[in-house]
Scaffold this motif. Structure first.
Motif, PDB file in Angstrom:
ATOM      1  N   GLY A 160       0.814  -1.209   0.000  1.00 25.06           N
ATOM      2  CA  GLY A 160       0.000   0.000   0.000  1.00 25.06           C
ATOM      3  C   GLY A 160       0.848   1.260   0.000  1.00 25.06           C
ATOM      4  O   GLY A 160       2.051   1.243  -0.291  1.00 25.06           O
ATOM      5  N   ASP A 161       0.226   2.377   0.366  1.00 26.57           N
ATOM      6  CA  ASP A 161       0.923   3.665   0.386  1.00 26.57           C
ATOM      7  C   ASP A 161       2.071   3.677   1.382  1.00 26.57           C
ATOM      8  O   ASP A 161       3.027   4.438   1.227  1.00 26.57           O
ATOM      9  CB  ASP A 161      -0.066   4.783   0.725  1.00 26.57           C
ATOM     10  N   PHE A 162       1.971   2.865   2.434  1.00 21.97           N
ATOM     11  CA  PHE A 162       3.010   2.823   3.462  1.00 21.97           C
ATOM     12  C   PHE A 162       3.839   1.540   3.383  1.00 21.97           C
ATOM     13  O   PHE A 162       4.523   1.171   4.335  1.00 21.97           O
ATOM     14  CB  PHE A 162       2.372   2.958   4.849  1.00 21.97           C
ATOM     15  N   GLY A 163       3.757   0.837   2.256  1.00 20.15           N
ATOM     16  CA  GLY A 163       4.508  -0.395   2.100  1.00 20.15           C
ATOM     17  C   GLY A 163       3.682  -1.605   2.483  1.00 20.15           C
ATOM     18  O   GLY A 163       2.450  -1.616   2.332  1.00 20.15           O
ATOM     19  N   PHE A 164       4.352  -2.609   3.001  1.00 25.08           N
ATOM     20  CA  PHE A 164       3.700  -3.859   3.384  1.00 25.08           C
ATOM     21  C   PHE A 164       3.344  -3.811   4.873  1.00 25.08           C
ATOM     22  O   PHE A 164       4.223  -3.639   5.722  1.00 25.08           O
ATOM     23  CB  PHE A 164       4.621  -5.055   3.115  1.00 25.08           C
ATOM     24  N   GLU A 165       2.072  -3.950   5.180  1.00 27.49           N
ATOM     25  CA  GLU A 165       1.626  -3.940   6.570  1.00 27.49           C
ATOM     26  C   GLU A 165       1.504  -5.380   7.054  1.00 27.49           C
ATOM     27  O   GLU A 165       0.592  -6.104   6.659  1.00 27.49           O
ATOM     28  CB  GLU A 165       0.288  -3.214   6.692  1.00 27.49           C
ATOM     29  N   ALA A 166       2.429  -5.771   7.910  1.00 28.91           N
ATOM     30  CA  ALA A 166       2.502  -7.158   8.388  1.00 28.91           C
ATOM     31  C   ALA A 166       1.868  -7.255   9.762  1.00 28.91           C
ATOM     32  O   ALA A 166       2.460  -6.832  10.758  1.00 28.91           O
ATOM     33  CB  ALA A 166       3.945  -7.637   8.431  1.00 28.91           C
ATOM     34  N   MET A 167       0.686  -7.811   9.833  1.00 27.40           N
ATOM     35  CA  MET A 167      -0.013  -7.923  11.118  1.00 27.40           C
ATOM     36  C   MET A 167       0.732  -8.833  12.085  1.00 27.40           C
ATOM     37  O   MET A 167       0.631  -8.679  13.294  1.00 27.40           O
ATOM     38  CB  MET A 167      -1.431  -8.450  10.892  1.00 27.40           C
ATOM     39  N   THR A 168       1.497  -9.778  11.566  1.00 23.66           N
ATOM     40  CA  THR A 168       2.237 -10.695  12.440  1.00 23.66           C
ATOM     41  C   THR A 168       3.210  -9.935  13.340  1.00 23.66           C
ATOM     42  O   THR A 168       3.465 -10.321  14.466  1.00 23.66           O
ATOM     43  CB  THR A 168       2.984 -11.761  11.617  1.00 23.66           C
ATOM     44  N   PHE A 169       3.789  -8.826  12.841  1.00 20.60           N
ATOM     45  CA  PHE A 169       4.650  -7.981  13.658  1.00 20.60           C
ATOM     46  C   PHE A 169       3.835  -6.952  14.434  1.00 20.60           C
ATOM     47  O   PHE A 169       4.084  -6.693  15.608  1.00 20.60           O
ATOM     48  CB  PHE A 169       5.679  -7.257  12.779  1.00 20.60           C
ATOM     49  N   TYR A 170       2.862  -6.364  13.763  1.00 18.96           N
ATOM     50  CA  TYR A 170       2.089  -5.275  14.362  1.00 18.96           C
ATOM     51  C   TYR A 170       1.374  -5.725  15.629  1.00 18.96           C
ATOM     52  O   TYR A 170       1.368  -5.010  16.639  1.00 18.96           O
ATOM     53  CB  TYR A 170       1.086  -4.742  13.340  1.00 18.96           C
ATOM     54  N   GLN A 171       0.773  -6.898  15.611  1.00 14.80           N
ATOM     55  CA  GLN A 171       0.002  -7.356  16.760  1.00 14.80           C
ATOM     56  C   GLN A 171       0.883  -7.564  17.991  1.00 14.80           C
ATOM     57  O   GLN A 171       0.491  -7.231  19.123  1.00 14.80           O
ATOM     58  CB  GLN A 171      -0.739  -8.646  16.410  1.00 14.80           C
ATOM     59  N   THR A 172       2.092  -8.100  17.800  1.00  8.39           N
ATOM     60  CA  THR A 172       3.009  -8.291  18.919  1.00  8.39           C
ATOM     61  C   THR A 172       3.468  -6.953  19.481  1.00  8.39           C
ATOM     62  O   THR A 172       3.495  -6.748  20.708  1.00  8.39           O
ATOM     63  CB  THR A 172       4.228  -9.122  18.476  1.00  8.39           C
ATOM     64  N   LEU A 173       3.837  -6.028  18.608  1.00  7.89           N
ATOM     65  CA  LEU A 173       4.270  -4.713  19.066  1.00  7.89           C
ATOM     66  C   LEU A 173       3.130  -3.972  19.756  1.00  7.89           C
ATOM     67  O   LEU A 173       3.347  -3.243  20.740  1.00  7.89           O
ATOM     68  CB  LEU A 173       4.799  -3.904  17.876  1.00  7.89           C
TER      69      LEU A 173
END
Length: 456
Positions: free
Chosen positions: A427-440
């Motif tokens: 997307g506009d901000f690149g690849f949004e990886a929920m696998t990392f986002y949810q942990t953070l």
């Protein structure tokens, strides 16, 4: 071998095939199409290494192996063999022939490939993983607009025989009848090579770096000696406990020699030495070489076993770039192992530079830093005015990355303990990886709770 002198960072398209699988370990169904830079991310024990090993197996498949069988009674086999015979006849008449594989012929060869995989999948997996494994379906699909151009040449050899050469735009294969199955005709031998070239057309000669690369680097001499003793023992040899990628990696390590004759990408080598290991790796000229680390600003060489983990983890990649002229693509499990976040950042820069020098790269990773850097470089690539960005960051053109070159596949373990594989959109901000986002996100929530307690 890749073009060591290429500095072009404009998008180059890989007209790659897609690998379709069903019922493979935890993976119910998946479709993977490698890009020039492919990242496999996600949960531990979700099948990322299995998937990359499977890709490696397809890219190194030897169709003329005696263990494999073709369905010689199939229409696809007969038609493809007839095409090969026609090419051979033209080559005999003119010493050279050209052929473009496309349209209906492409569909025939694709059908033959998939018949071969269906017929030999159990043997293929056993040779690849060194273990009895099952897969419900394994098939390859080329884009409908694929065009593979080949040049065929016959030349006399020094032994009064003939050398048959098959060239594409990236590399060539050469063989004599004695190199292949001796009881098969030239057209069959040529057909086997054609299939190999089709599979490796865009990812030629991959090198696979397993997570155990430090262990192999430190113990490879003992492993080689043990293997030789077992091979030449009168007793039954113990079963090999390595997968094919690991065994191939070990074989390459044992054969490395300091070679000053082939062209090297000195800029890439210097980047590793200056930005990651802060020193140099030196190779002895012995039959089974020793590797030593020479830190910057010192003349004291250190053997690998007393060098830091960042050195032993990175040394194999540096050695391949320096002393192995035959690679064309790289497959690296967890390149961030043992690296400080700053060095993970530098590793991400290196991987992008390799991609931009037209060396396809496939990695598995748990590093949100590597993915974030990829996203930053994709956004920087699309900036209209880059001069200020280059001046303030020290980046160069080869540090930027086109989204067209990049594919990210996320591996998620579902509630029923299966793996779901998703190709992430950019997307506009690149690849949004929920696998990392949810942990953070969970970590941040804990920080908020702790801060709230302090305020009470």
């Amino acid at each position: 071998m890749h073009d060591q002198n290429s500095t072009d960072t404009e998008p180059y398209m890989i007209n790659a095939w897609t690998m379709h699988i069903k019922e493979f370990g935890k993976i119910k169904e998946a479709a993977i199409r490698p890009a020039p830079f492919t990242l496999l991310i996600g949960d531990n024990n979700s099948g990322k290494s299995y998937m990359m090993t499977l890709l490696y197996g397809l890219l190194t498949l030897n169709f003329s192996d005696d263990c494999y069988n073709f369905r010689t009674d199939s229409a696809a086999y007969q038609n493809c063999l007839q095409i090969s015979e026609h090419i051979c006849e033209n080559c005999r008449l003119h010493s050279k022939a050209n052929y473009t594989l496309q349209n209906n012929d492409l569909q025939l060869f694709q059908q033959l490939l998939n018949e071969f995989l269906a017929e030999n999948k159990k043997i293929f997996l056993n040779k690849l993983f060194n273990h009895e494994m099952d897969i419900g379906e394994l098939r390859i699909e080329f884009p409908s607009n694929t065009e593979l151009c080949f040049e065929f040449t016959i030349k006399p050899s020094s032994s009064n025989g003939k050398i048959y050469i098959i060239k594409s735009d990236k590399f060539y294969r050469s063989f004599t009848n004695t190199d292949r199955k001796p009881d098969c005709k030239l057209a069959w031998n040529q057909l086997a090579v054609l299939l190999e070239v089709m599979m490796r057309h865009n990812f030629n000669n991959p090198i696979y770096f397993p997570t155990t690369r430090t262990g192999f680097l430190l113990t490879y001499k003992d492993l080689i000696r043990s293997a030789l003793q077992q091979r030449f023992s009168m007793d039954k040899a113990a079963k090999n406990l390595l997968t094919k990628p690991a065994a191939d990696f070990l074989s390459i390590l044992s054969g490395l020699q300091a070679d000053m004759t082939f062209p090297k990408d000195l800029k890439m080598i210097r980047f590793i030495e200056e930005h990651i290991i802060s020193g140099h790796i030196q190779t002895s000229d012995s039959l089974m070489p020793d590797f030593e680390y020479l830190p910057d600003k010192t003349q004291k060489r250190l053997p690998m076993y007393v060098s830091s983990a960042v050195v032993t983890e990175t040394a194999p990649l540096l050695l391949i770039l320096k002393d192995y002229p035959f690679f064309g693509s790289l497959m690296i499990e967890e390149p961030e192992i043992s690296l400080h976040p700053q060095l993970q950042w530098e590793m991400a820069r290196l991987l992008i530079r390799l991609t931009n020098s037209r060396i396809p790269v496939v990695i598995t990773t748990h590093s949100d830093i590597i993915l974030q850097h990829v996203n930053n470089m994709i956004k920087a690539y699309e900036m209209q005015r880059k001069d200020r960005f280059f001046k303030e960051t020290g980046y160069e053109k080869e540090d930027l990355l086109s989204r067209e070159l990049t594919a990210v596949y996320q591996f998620d373990i579902t509630k029923d303990n299966h793996t779901c594989i998703t190709r992430l959109p950019c997307g506009d901000f690149g690849f949004e990886a929920m696998t990392f986002y949810q942990t953070l996100k969970k970590l941040n929530e804990q920080i908020d709770l702790i801060e709230d307690e302090k305020e009470c």
